[in-house]
Design a protein around this motif. Structure first.
Motif: not given
Length: 167
Positions: A37-41
């Motif tokens: 998941v983009p940004i969550v990482d």
């Protein structure tokens, strides 16, 4: 254990514990780079890096300074290091259908681990020389961080090259 019963570690023991902590946290950070998941990482990796600096500060007996750790990590890591811009870009690539997840899977773990390794080494060196969270100057430490980033990247590439030979 009360404060009067704290175990006092030798400088060599502190150094060994710090090196293990940095290495293990870098591996954890690399694993978080796999989060699809983009940004969550990026948020998870940033949290892990803040935790690492907090643990290194405790290990060195450096007093905590509120939210200063988060500010210092952001200033050092986000302050112009080209690899981190690439890490953010790789995180956003994950949102592109089909190609994005493949790019993210291929690049993000290495970049995340390398960044965390360099960050840990910089703060460990700073604390080792008597530095605190209050006298840490991210602008002055940036060149050292970027040198450690390059060194960690080189070590990672060498380990990846040696891996097939070991198999």
């Amino acid at each position: 254990m009360s404060d009067s019963e704290k175990v006092v570690l030798s400088p060599a023991e502190i150094d060994a514990k710090a090196q293990r902590l940095i290495k293990n946290t870098a591996w954890g950070s690399a694993g978080l780079g796999l989060v699809p998941v983009p940004i969550v990482d990026l948020v998870a990796i940033g949290g892990l890096q803040v935790w690492l600096v907090r643990e290194l500060a405790k290990l060195h007996g450096v007093p905590m300074a509120g939210n200063r750790i988060k500010t210092l990590v952001s200033a050092l890591v986000g302050g112009g290091a080209p690899s981190l811009i690439t890490t953010g870009t790789v995180s956003l690539f994950k949102a592109i259908p089909l190609v994005g997840p493949v790019l993210g899977l291929a690049l993000a773990p290495s970049l995340s681990g390398v960044s965390t390794l360099a960050l840990g080494r910089v703060f460990h060196a700073h604390f080792k020389t008597g530095g605190t969270l209050l006298d840490f100057d991210a602008d002055k430490m940036r060149a050292f961080y970027e040198a450690e980033l390059a060194k960690a990247n080189e070590e990672t590439e060498e380990a990846q090259k040696a891996e097939p030979a070991a198999a």
